[in-house]
Every structure is written in structure tokens, then in C-alpha cells.
Design a protein around this motif. Structure first.
Motif, PDB file in Angstrom:
ATOM      1  N   LYS A   1       0.568  -1.427   0.026  1.00  0.00           N
ATOM      2  CA  LYS A   1      -0.223   0.354  -0.076  1.00  0.00           C
ATOM      3  C   LYS A   1       0.723   0.969  -0.231  1.00  0.00           C
ATOM      4  N   THR A   2       1.651   0.996  -0.865  1.00  0.00           N
ATOM      5  CA  THR A   2       2.537   2.848  -0.900  1.00  0.00           C
ATOM      6  C   THR A   2       2.078   3.638  -1.901  1.00  0.00           C
ATOM      7  N   GLY A   3       0.938   3.169  -2.795  1.00  0.00           N
ATOM      8  CA  GLY A   3       0.218   4.403  -3.736  1.00  0.00           C
ATOM      9  C   GLY A   3       0.619   5.067  -5.016  1.00  0.00           C
ATOM     10  N   ILE A   4       1.683   3.527  -5.301  1.00  0.00           N
ATOM     11  CA  ILE A   4       2.010   4.101  -7.002  1.00  0.00           C
ATOM     12  C   ILE A   4       1.131   3.950  -7.818  1.00  0.00           C
ATOM     13  N   ILE A   5       0.501   3.362  -7.704  1.00  0.00           N
ATOM     14  CA  ILE A   5      -0.151   2.824  -8.695  1.00  0.00           C
ATOM     15  C   ILE A   5      -1.111   4.088  -9.139  1.00  0.00           C
ATOM     16  N   LEU A   6      -2.018   4.467  -7.685  1.00  0.00           N
ATOM     17  CA  LEU A   6      -2.107   6.355  -7.555  1.00  0.00           C
ATOM     18  C   LEU A   6      -2.175   7.312  -8.195  1.00  0.00           C
ATOM     19  N   ARG A   7      -0.315   6.680  -8.016  1.00  0.00           N
ATOM     20  CA  ARG A   7       0.313   8.541  -8.697  1.00  0.00           C
ATOM     21  C   ARG A   7       0.676   8.023  -9.810  1.00  0.00           C
ATOM     22  N   GLY A   8       1.231   6.729 -10.627  1.00  0.00           N
ATOM     23  CA  GLY A   8       1.438   6.326 -11.807  1.00  0.00           C
ATOM     24  C   GLY A   8       0.412   7.020 -12.579  1.00  0.00           C
ATOM     25  N   ARG A   9       1.433   7.145 -13.919  1.00  0.00           N
ATOM     26  CA  ARG A   9       0.739   7.402 -15.076  1.00  0.00           C
ATOM     27  C   ARG A   9      -0.382   6.185 -15.885  1.00  0.00           C
ATOM     28  N   TYR A  10      -0.819   6.752 -16.799  1.00  0.00           N
ATOM     29  CA  TYR A  10      -1.859   5.972 -17.832  1.00  0.00           C
ATOM     30  C   TYR A  10      -2.039   6.694 -19.350  1.00  0.00           C
TER      31      TYR A  10
ATOM     32  N   ILE B   1      -6.794   7.222 -22.405  1.00  0.00           N
ATOM     33  CA  ILE B   1      -7.312   6.894 -21.749  1.00  0.00           C
ATOM     34  C   ILE B   1      -8.349   8.215 -21.062  1.00  0.00           C
ATOM     35  N   ASP B   2      -9.627   7.567 -20.976  1.00  0.00           N
ATOM     36  CA  ASP B   2     -10.413   8.957 -20.296  1.00  0.00           C
ATOM     37  C   ASP B   2      -9.481   9.012 -18.653  1.00  0.00           C
ATOM     38  N   SER B   3     -10.071  10.482 -18.195  1.00  0.00           N
ATOM     39  CA  SER B   3      -8.696  10.033 -16.561  1.00  0.00           C
ATOM     40  C   SER B   3      -9.508   9.762 -15.289  1.00  0.00           C
ATOM     41  N   ALA B   4     -10.621   9.156 -16.111  1.00  0.00           N
ATOM     42  CA  ALA B   4     -11.579   8.619 -14.694  1.00  0.00           C
ATOM     43  C   ALA B   4     -11.911   7.212 -14.820  1.00  0.00           C
ATOM     44  N   VAL B   5     -11.927   6.892 -15.685  1.00  0.00           N
ATOM     45  CA  VAL B   5     -11.868   5.765 -16.760  1.00  0.00           C
ATOM     46  C   VAL B   5     -10.484   4.651 -15.244  1.00  0.00           C
ATOM     47  N   ALA B   6      -8.867   6.216 -16.088  1.00  0.00           N
ATOM     48  CA  ALA B   6      -8.393   5.609 -15.787  1.00  0.00           C
ATOM     49  C   ALA B   6      -8.148   5.400 -14.272  1.00  0.00           C
ATOM     50  N   ASP B   7      -8.771   6.632 -13.130  1.00  0.00           N
ATOM     51  CA  ASP B   7      -8.933   7.041 -12.147  1.00  0.00           C
ATOM     52  C   ASP B   7      -9.481   5.459 -10.894  1.00  0.00           C
ATOM     53  N   ARG B   8     -10.638   4.563 -12.231  1.00  0.00           N
ATOM     54  CA  ARG B   8     -11.282   3.959 -11.023  1.00  0.00           C
ATOM     55  C   ARG B   8     -10.105   2.596 -11.662  1.00  0.00           C
TER      56      ARG B   8
ATOM     57  N   LEU C   1      -8.509  -9.938 -10.657  1.00  0.00           N
ATOM     58  CA  LEU C   1      -8.320  -8.694 -11.507  1.00  0.00           C
ATOM     59  C   LEU C   1      -8.521  -8.461 -12.871  1.00  0.00           C
ATOM     60  N   ARG C   2     -10.209  -8.521 -12.900  1.00  0.00           N
ATOM     61  CA  ARG C   2     -11.113  -8.045 -13.756  1.00  0.00           C
ATOM     62  C   ARG C   2     -11.084  -5.799 -13.729  1.00  0.00           C
ATOM     63  N   ASP C   3     -11.467  -5.596 -12.757  1.00  0.00           N
ATOM     64  CA  ASP C   3     -11.667  -4.023 -12.611  1.00  0.00           C
ATOM     65  C   ASP C   3     -10.445  -3.288 -12.501  1.00  0.00           C
ATOM     66  N   ALA C   4      -9.834  -3.703 -12.349  1.00  0.00           N
ATOM     67  CA  ALA C   4      -8.273  -2.758 -12.437  1.00  0.00           C
ATOM     68  C   ALA C   4      -7.372  -3.366 -14.358  1.00  0.00           C
ATOM     69  N   ILE C   5      -7.990  -4.091 -14.595  1.00  0.00           N
ATOM     70  CA  ILE C   5      -6.970  -3.879 -15.961  1.00  0.00           C
ATOM     71  C   ILE C   5      -8.121  -3.596 -17.162  1.00  0.00           C
ATOM     72  N   ASP C   6      -9.668  -3.203 -16.560  1.00  0.00           N
ATOM     73  CA  ASP C   6     -10.120  -2.546 -17.913  1.00  0.00           C
ATOM     74  C   ASP C   6     -10.303  -0.948 -17.534  1.00  0.00           C
ATOM     75  N   THR C   7      -9.537  -0.539 -18.514  1.00  0.00           N
ATOM     76  CA  THR C   7      -9.495   0.796 -19.403  1.00  0.00           C
ATOM     77  C   THR C   7     -10.428   1.394 -20.152  1.00  0.00           C
ATOM     78  N   THR C   8     -11.260   0.519 -20.674  1.00  0.00           N
ATOM     79  CA  THR C   8     -12.147   0.435 -21.941  1.00  0.00           C
ATOM     80  C   THR C   8     -13.594   0.975 -21.655  1.00  0.00           C
ATOM     81  N   THR C   9     -13.618   0.580 -21.049  1.00  0.00           N
ATOM     82  CA  THR C   9     -15.546   0.385 -19.738  1.00  0.00           C
ATOM     83  C   THR C   9     -15.702   2.171 -19.801  1.00  0.00           C
ATOM     84  N   PRO C  10     -16.738   3.376 -20.383  1.00  0.00           N
ATOM     85  CA  PRO C  10     -17.023   4.703 -19.851  1.00  0.00           C
ATOM     86  C   PRO C  10     -17.219   4.625 -18.715  1.00  0.00           C
ATOM     87  N   VAL C  11     -17.115   5.805 -18.189  1.00  0.00           N
ATOM     88  CA  VAL C  11     -17.992   6.015 -16.032  1.00  0.00           C
ATOM     89  C   VAL C  11     -18.995   6.116 -16.334  1.00  0.00           C
ATOM     90  N   ALA C  12     -20.126   5.641 -16.478  1.00  0.00           N
ATOM     91  CA  ALA C  12     -21.576   6.822 -16.113  1.00  0.00           C
ATOM     92  C   ALA C  12     -21.842   7.787 -15.708  1.00  0.00           C
TER      93      ALA C  12
END
Length: 288
Positions: free
Chosen positions: A198-207, A211-218, A277-288
Motif C-alpha cells: 500500500k504505497t500508492g504507486i498505482i495512484l501516482r502512476g501514469r496512464y 484513456i479517459d481520466s475518470a476511467v483510469a482513476d477507477r 483483476l477484472r476491474d483493475a485492468i478494464d480501461t475501456t468502459t466509460p464511466v456513467a
């Protein structure tokens, strides 16, 4: 192989401005070990140095030598200058722990070559660069150890993380080849495979910019929610692996499971990993 006696010696820690690198530096200093703090974020390094000053052992009057070295690890000339500075400031360099790195989300259709090259530069070539630059100083020590942080994604390659997996597989290969090259010398080499720290690397990382930023954040938040190991616990294991000069260390239950899974089903492990890992690898689904 005998354990390292680090008292009176110094360990160089990269990525020491934040997360695991900062925690490793604090734990080393608490043991009375000198630390050369390396990162591109000078303010973060100074914060790490200041927090070390509040440690009980340091506050009681024993202050191991701590130096700050701000550098971009992909800048060859700058890395060599920093290596010379660290070796001059710390005549007894006995260890290197490489924690510097970043993350990148995106599928092959979303990523550009420039984005993938950037991550390889940071994660792979930054690791190679500082290791090569410090090796002469480490060789001058009667005993020294290099610890490279890899990742469970250096054991198993998930969808949506192509550049990250490429970089970590490459760091793993570099580490193992270097260990074999240095066999019989005073310098030993080991790899650490953390899972879910739990270091936050994935949250500080790039995308990927595509990719839509909201999708990447999710997606990043979904992966971060799967991380269970506290940085202090992981750092303690990494410091211990360095002192004991371990060649291979798994951190976290998931790392041990992935290690076994990839050995038992090297061509089919993804079937078992895909659903968690399904939700963590899905960077295509639009956020409602």
C-alpha cells in the motif's frame, strides 16, 4: 553466505522520497546504518531526511550519516556524478536498494511507443544506470549486497499493464544475469518480488493519454484496493533480505501464490488471475 554487518556502513536507497524507499531508509537509519537518499524529488528527499531525524535512536544523539542526492536516474552523466558524490560522502558503501519506479495503465491499442519507452527508461534503465555507476564503490567494500525491487509482475504479466510487465521482467533478467556475473566476488545480488504493498504507486502512476481520466482513476483505485501489505512490513522484509544477502524474496501471500501458479501453469496462469483483476485492468468502459 555470511550476513552483512551494516553498522558503520552506508546503503544507497533509490526512490527514497516516497513510499517503500522512504520507509526502507527510515528503518536502516533506525538500525544505525548510514543512508544515501536518491530520488528526482528533492523536497521529498528532504522530508525523508527530516523524518529520520525524529527517530528515537537518532533523537537520543546517535545520527548515522544521511545525504540527499536529487537526480533523474535516466540521465547517465548526472547518475555518475551522484554515484561519485555518494561514494565520496560515504567511504563504506555496502548496499544498494533500488525502489525508484513508476506505473503505467493502458492496453496496446491505447499506448503510444513514447509512453512505453518512458516507462522502460524509468523502471529498467534507471535501475541499470545507478547499479552500474555504484558497482566500483560497492566492490571496494569487503562485503556488499544489491537488492532490486522487481514485482509480482516480473513473474506474471497481466493484461492492461504491458509496459510495466515488460520493464519488470527486464529488471528480473538484469538482476539474475548480474548475480551470475558477480558470483564469487564480494558483491551479491538479490531480487525482491512484492505484491500488493500500500504505497500508492498505482495512484501516482501514469496512464495512456488515450484513456479517459475518470476511467483510469477507477481502474487504479480498483487495483489499489487489492493491496494488503503495509509499507513498514514490506520494508522490514527488504532490509532483512539485504542483510541476509538473499537471492530471491517474495513479499505477501499473493506473491507466493503467483510464484507457484506461474511454475505450475506457465501458459495458463492468466485464467486464474483474470477475474480478481477484472476491474483493475478494464480501461475501456466509460464511466456513467
Amino acid at each position: 553466505m555470511p550476513k552483512l554487518d551494516l553498522i558503520g556502513s552506508t546503503v544507497v536507497v533509490t526512490g527514497a522520497a516516497h513510499g517503500m524507499g522512504a520507509e526502507i531508509a527510515r528503518q536502516l537509519a533506525a538500525r544505525g546504518v548510514g543512508v544515501a537518499l536518491v530520488d528526482r524529488d528533492r523536497a521529498g528527499l528532504e522530508h525523508t531526511r527530516d523524518t529520520i531525524g525524529t527517530l528515537p535512536a537518532v533523537a537520543r544523539g546517535y545520527a548515522p550519516p544521511i545525504t540527499v542526492h536529487a537526480v533523474d536516474l535516466t540521465d547517465d552523466a548526472a547518475v555518475r556524478r551522484v554515484a561519485d558524490e555518494a561514494a565520496s560522502a560515504h567511504p563504506r558503501l555496502a548496499g544498494l536498494i533500488t525502489c525508484a519506479g513508476s506505473s503505467m495503465l493502458g492496453s496496446i491499442d491505447q499506448l503510444t511507443m513514447a509512453e512505453m519507452r518512458w516507462l522502460m527508461d524509468v523502471n529498467l534503465w534507471g535501475t541499470v544506470n545507478i547499479t552500474q555507476a555504484l558497482l566500483p564503490a560497492l566492490r571496494r567494500s569487503p562485503a556488499a549486497h544489491i537488492t532490486h525491487l522487481v514485482s509480482i509482475y516480473g513473474l506474471a504479466a497481466p493484461a492492461g499493464r504491458i509496459p510495466y510487465a515488460m520493464s519488470k521482467y527486464a529488471v528480473r533478467g538484469f538482476t539474475e544475469a548480474l548475480r551470475h556475473e558477480l558470483e564469487g566476488s564480494s558483491v551479491s545480488v538479490g531480487a525482491v518480488y512484492p505484491a500488493g504493498v500500500k504505497t500508492g504507486i498505482i495512484l501516482r502512476g501514469r496512464y495512456a493519454a488515450a484513456i479517459d481520466s475518470a476511467v483510469a482513476d477507477r481502474a487504479a483505485a480498483a487495483q489499489a484496493a487489492m493491496y494488503h501489505t503495509e509499507p513498514a512490513d514490506a520494508a522490514a522484509r527488504i532490509v532483512d533480505a539485504t542483510i541476509r544477502r538473499r537471492a530471491r524474496t517474495m513479499i505477501g501471500r499473493e506473491a507466493r501464490l503467483v510464484d507457484v501458479l506461474t511454475r505450475l501453469a506457465p501458459a495458463h496462469y492468466w485464467a486464474a488471475m483474470r477475474r480478481p483483476l477484472r476491474d483493475a485492468i478494464d480501461t475501456t468502459t466509460p464511466v456513467a
